[in-house]
Design an enzyme around this catalytic site. Structure first.
Site, mmCIF file in Angstrom:
data_model
loop_
_atom_site.group_PDB
_atom_site.id
_atom_site.type_symbol
_atom_site.label_atom_id
_atom_site.label_comp_id
_atom_site.label_asym_id
_atom_site.label_seq_id
_atom_site.Cartn_x
_atom_site.Cartn_y
_atom_site.Cartn_z
ATOM 1 N N HIS A 144 50.658 7.467 36.806
ATOM 2 C CA HIS A 144 49.718 6.353 36.968
ATOM 3 C C HIS A 144 48.906 6.112 35.677
ATOM 4 O O HIS A 144 47.772 5.620 35.734
ATOM 5 C CB HIS A 144 48.747 6.609 38.137
ATOM 6 C CG HIS A 144 49.424 6.960 39.414
ATOM 7 N ND1 HIS A 144 49.950 6.022 40.265
ATOM 8 C CD2 HIS A 144 49.671 8.177 39.988
ATOM 9 C CE1 HIS A 144 50.501 6.627 41.318
ATOM 10 N NE2 HIS A 144 50.342 7.932 41.166
ATOM 11 N N SER A 265 47.792 -8.529 11.096
ATOM 12 C CA SER A 265 47.146 -9.677 11.739
ATOM 13 C C SER A 265 46.896 -10.766 10.699
ATOM 14 O O SER A 265 46.704 -10.489 9.520
ATOM 15 C CB SER A 265 45.817 -9.223 12.355
ATOM 16 O OG SER A 265 45.013 -10.332 12.676
#
Length: 447
Positions: A144, A265
């Protein structure tokens, strides 16, 4: 037909990549016709030389495919007629484009499956090399996306070797089920000529012929097998991509992706983005839709051949191209990037990854029932969290507040390294089992 229909009906832009397969199939068919004396030996020699010349022209980029000739079969026949004249008109005796295209596509699918198998093995070798390098590197195992128990990074990577080995097995299944020659089926009822199918099979490297001519020209199950095998590989690539993307985040720092496979970026100079892995994740999701797209085309079709089948090649070609690039990029990402060796153990300590071992300590050494020991350790973990401590930092007196029988042996169970060696089963993260599995894959991949 109208010009619009010519463009709409033509498949040459797609199936021209079957030219090698189509010429191989034609060459084998001509040999069978020569044995029947439908084509003379002299004519056969002329035809074979013409077919070789077409292949050479294709390699040199000299061929100009025409939509007027509709598909690869008619284009090849036209090229041959231009080279050798009237004798080219004999090559289609005793066959149909229906059995011709089905055979071409089978040959291509076998070839594509073998290429993908080879590339998957290369990817597996890059994973195996990382497993060898990180046999003693400890990371948290997750359930999880929560820290669960300590494992060896090599153990984690071997899980992917198991997945990709199953993919190779599936492509082997695909090859086996594709290995049926359709030539002799003709349009649907079989050929009027007693073609030597054994000779044709030998020439095309098929081990057998189809048992039923109607099934022969209409069967596209082998394409589904190919797409299913590709889908499973895509799922495993997507799973690995997602994991490495998470691991490369600033919050985990478990994986440092090589700068060749990350991008900057446009506005933030400090960032490097795992674009290669994100693209693999996206493209593999697209690959998984191909089998559904294909099944929608072939479902509800009666026997035997329909123009619907023209779309099959576009789908399997696209699937192959995308999957091949994804496997190759992933191989290089794994090969050139680095896993962080030190931070995994720290994460395990900070997030109580040996809590289960502590519960087992109470079961094994103090004979306390597991459900009771589970609750005791859960209370200890809650206490440690509130006091900003990990389990190794707690004093023995603090442990004894929760259970008086706890002694200093508990620290052996807190230790991260001991957690791995304590595992007993053959499929576990025990270092001895990891070493055994690495040797198994060294042998399998012939490293």
């Amino acid at each position: 037909t109208s010009t619009l229909m010519d463009d709409f009906n033509s498949s040459i832009d797609i199936d021209k990549r079957l030219i090698e397969e189509d010429i191989s199939v034609t060459s084998a068919h001509v040999k069978a016709l020569t044995k029947l004396k439908v084509i003379s030996k002299k004519e056969a020699l002329t035809i074979q030389k013409g077919l070789i010349s077409i292949l050479n022209d294709n390699k040199k980029g000299k061929l100009k495919f025409s939509k007027k000739n509709e598909d690869i079969h008619m284009n090849v026949e036209f090229f041959l007629y231009e080279k050798i004249g009237e004798v080219a008109k004999k090559i289609h005796t005793g066959r149909s484009r229906n059995d011709q295209v089905a055979t071409d596509t089978r040959l291509w699918t076998i070839k594509a499956s073998k290429v993908l198998k080879n590339e998957i093995k290369k990817l597996m070798k890059s994973i195996l090399n990382q497993a060898l390098t990180n046999e003693k590197t400890i990371i948290p195992g997750f359930t999880h996306l929560q820290v669960a128990q300590p494992v060896s990074l090599a153990h984690h990577l071997i899980a992917y070797l198991e997945m990709f080995k199953r993919d190779i097995d599936y492509f082997d299944f695909c090859i086996e089920k594709t290995d049926e020659n359709v030539l002799g089926s003709a349009a649907l009822a079989g050929s009027n000529y007693n073609l030597d199918l054994n000779m044709i099979n030998k020439n095309l490297n098929f081990t057998k012929s189809k048992n039923n001519s109607m099934d022969g020209v209409s069967d596209r199950d082998f394409c589904m097998y190919f797409l299913h095998a590709s889908s499973l590989t895509a799922i495993h690539l997507s799973k690995l991509s997602s994991e490495l993307i998470i691991w490369s985040s600033n919050f985990m720092k478990l994986f440092n992706i090589n700068s060749e496979y990350s991008t900057g970026s446009s506005i933030m100079p400090q960032k490097r983005n795992p674009d290669s892995l994100e693209l693999i994740r996206s493209k593999t999701n697209s690959i998984r839709t191909k089998s559904l797209e294909f099944s929608n085309i072939i479902s509800n079709l009666p026997l035997t051949y329909f123009k619907d089948f023209q779309e099959d090649k576009r789908i399997i070609f696209d699937c192959y191209d995308e999957l091949l690039s994804c496997v190759q990029v992933m191989k290089n990402v794994i090969m050139k990037s680095k896993f962080e060796k030190s931070i995994g153990k720290e994460i395990c300590n900070n997030y109580f990854a040996t809590a289960t071992d502590l519960a087992d300590y109470l079961v094994i050494e103090k004979k306390i029932a597991f459900r009771e020991s589970y609750k005791i350790i859960a209370d200890i973990v809650n206490y440690a969290q509130k006091n900003n401590k990990n389990l190794s930092e707690m004093k023995i007196k603090e442990y004894q507040k929760f259970q008086k029988v706890i002694d200093k042996n508990i620290y052996k169970y807190v230790d991260i390294d001991n957690s791995l060696s304590r595992k007993k089963t053959s499929m576990s993260t025990n270092p001895k089992e990891i070493s055994r599995m690495i040797k198994k894959y060294i042998k399998y991949l012939k490293v």
